[in-house]
Design a protein around this motif. Structure first.
Motif, short mmCIF file in Angstrom:
data_model
loop_
_atom_site.label_atom_id
_atom_site.label_comp_id
_atom_site.label_asym_id
_atom_site.label_seq_id
_atom_site.Cartn_x
_atom_site.Cartn_y
_atom_site.Cartn_z
N ILE A 1 -2.19 14.36 -7.43
CA ILE A 1 -1.77 14.14 -6.04
C ILE A 1 -1.36 12.69 -5.83
N LEU A 2 -2.14 11.74 -6.36
CA LEU A 2 -1.83 10.32 -6.22
C LEU A 2 -0.50 9.98 -6.90
N LYS A 3 -0.29 10.48 -8.11
CA LYS A 3 0.97 10.22 -8.81
C LYS A 3 2.16 10.76 -8.01
N ASN A 4 2.03 11.99 -7.52
CA ASN A 4 3.12 12.58 -6.73
C ASN A 4 3.40 11.77 -5.47
N LEU A 5 2.36 11.27 -4.84
CA LEU A 5 2.51 10.43 -3.65
C LEU A 5 3.29 9.16 -3.98
N LEU A 6 2.95 8.51 -5.07
CA LEU A 6 3.66 7.30 -5.47
C LEU A 6 5.09 7.59 -5.89
N PHE A 7 5.31 8.68 -6.62
CA PHE A 7 6.66 9.02 -7.07
C PHE A 7 7.55 9.48 -5.91
N LYS A 8 6.95 9.91 -4.81
CA LYS A 8 7.72 10.27 -3.62
C LYS A 8 8.37 9.02 -3.02
N GLY A 9 7.72 7.87 -3.22
CA GLY A 9 8.28 6.61 -2.76
C GLY A 9 7.95 6.31 -1.31
N GLY A 10 8.54 5.24 -0.84
CA GLY A 10 8.32 4.80 0.53
C GLY A 10 7.17 3.81 0.62
N TRP A 11 6.96 3.32 1.84
CA TRP A 11 5.89 2.36 2.09
C TRP A 11 4.58 3.10 2.24
N LEU A 12 3.57 2.64 1.54
CA LEU A 12 2.24 3.24 1.59
C LEU A 12 1.25 2.21 2.10
N LYS A 13 0.45 2.62 3.09
CA LYS A 13 -0.59 1.76 3.63
C LYS A 13 -1.92 2.23 3.07
N VAL A 14 -2.72 1.28 2.61
CA VAL A 14 -3.99 1.62 1.95
C VAL A 14 -5.15 0.95 2.68
N ILE A 15 -6.19 1.74 2.88
CA ILE A 15 -7.48 1.21 3.32
C ILE A 15 -8.48 1.65 2.26
N ALA A 16 -9.14 0.68 1.65
CA ALA A 16 -10.16 0.97 0.63
C ALA A 16 -11.50 0.51 1.19
N GLU A 17 -12.48 1.40 1.18
CA GLU A 17 -13.80 1.08 1.71
C GLU A 17 -14.84 1.14 0.59
N VAL A 18 -15.59 0.05 0.49
CA VAL A 18 -16.64 -0.06 -0.51
C VAL A 18 -17.97 -0.13 0.24
N ASN A 19 -18.83 0.83 -0.01
CA ASN A 19 -20.15 0.82 0.62
C ASN A 19 -21.12 0.08 -0.29
N LYS A 20 -21.66 -1.01 0.23
CA LYS A 20 -22.61 -1.82 -0.52
C LYS A 20 -23.97 -1.73 0.15
N MET A 21 -24.98 -2.19 -0.52
CA MET A 21 -26.33 -2.13 0.04
C MET A 21 -26.40 -2.87 1.37
N ARG B 1 -8.02 5.54 1.37
CA ARG B 1 -7.22 6.35 2.28
C ARG B 1 -5.81 5.75 2.26
N ILE B 2 -4.84 6.61 1.98
CA ILE B 2 -3.46 6.15 1.85
C ILE B 2 -2.60 6.93 2.85
N LYS B 3 -1.85 6.19 3.65
CA LYS B 3 -0.97 6.79 4.66
C LYS B 3 0.48 6.57 4.24
N ASP B 4 1.26 7.68 4.21
CA ASP B 4 2.66 7.56 3.84
C ASP B 4 3.53 7.36 5.08
N GLU B 5 4.83 7.26 4.88
CA GLU B 5 5.75 6.98 5.98
C GLU B 5 5.84 8.13 6.99
N GLU B 6 5.52 9.33 6.57
CA GLU B 6 5.53 10.46 7.50
C GLU B 6 4.26 10.54 8.34
N GLY B 7 3.29 9.69 8.04
CA GLY B 7 2.04 9.69 8.78
C GLY B 7 0.95 10.54 8.15
#
Length: 181
Positions: free
Chosen positions: A140-160, A109-115
């Motif tokens: 969509i991911l490439k466009n998000l990165l090329f838009k620029g700005g600070w991006l906050k990432v939460i990565a969730e890995v479901n394990k056993m 989940r990636i949050k951009d500067e606009e929320g």
């Protein structure tokens, strides 16, 4: 009294010399014919072949610090690599010197500067590089990165044995400059 006047004169002359030197230094490095393109926090590199030599495929990357934690444990340090080339965007998560590479689905989940929040399902290859699972998400991911700005990432890995969560932030500004040819 002469010593005080002499000392004062030396200080004034020294100050003038310092100001002149700073003015000269500032103008001596300008070259109007050279255009410097900034990459912001991105660094340039090239993919390597099996012998460790650079190929001709250019990439840019960032290595950022963040945290990760298992469900009921304290937060620990981690590192995230963000790698972008003309074709794709990849992430690599490193915690305790172990790459998260053997999991089927990792939710980013990636949050951009606009929320605005974007969600991507990522899959890892055998080397621990995470990629989107669909071509549409890749665009969509490439466009998000090329838009620029600070991006906050939460990565969730479901394990056993439970969920592992990664948090990191990076600055995507100036990415477009890396691929202007």
């Amino acid at each position: 009294m002469k010593q005080i006047i002499y000392l004062f004169a030396i200080l004034v002359l020294s100050a003038c010399n310092i100001n002149n030197k700073q003015t000269n230094d500032d103008t001596s490095y300008t070259d109007d014919s050279e255009i410097v393109v900034t990459l912001g926090d991105w660094e340039e590199g090239y993919y390597k072949d099996e012998f460790g030599d650079n190929t001709d495929v250019k990439l840019v990357y960032q290595k950022v610090k963040g945290t990760h934690q298992y469900e009921d444990t304290e937060k620990m340090d981690m590192t995230a690599d963000i790698i972008v080339d003309k074709e794709e965007v990849m992430f690599r998560l490193l915690s305790a010197n172990i790459y998260v590479s053997d999991e089927d689905d990792i939710v980013f989940r990636i949050k951009d500067e606009e929320g605005d929040v974007y969600e991507f399902i990522m899959k890892a290859n055998k080397n621990g590089y995470l990629r989107t699972t669909t071509e549409e998400d890749d665009i969509i991911l490439k466009n998000l990165l090329f838009k620029g700005g600070w991006l906050k990432v939460i990565a969730e890995v479901n394990k056993m044995w439970g969920k592992e969560t990664y948090h990191f932030t990076f600055n995507a500004d100036c990415l477009e400059n890396a691929f202007d040819d």
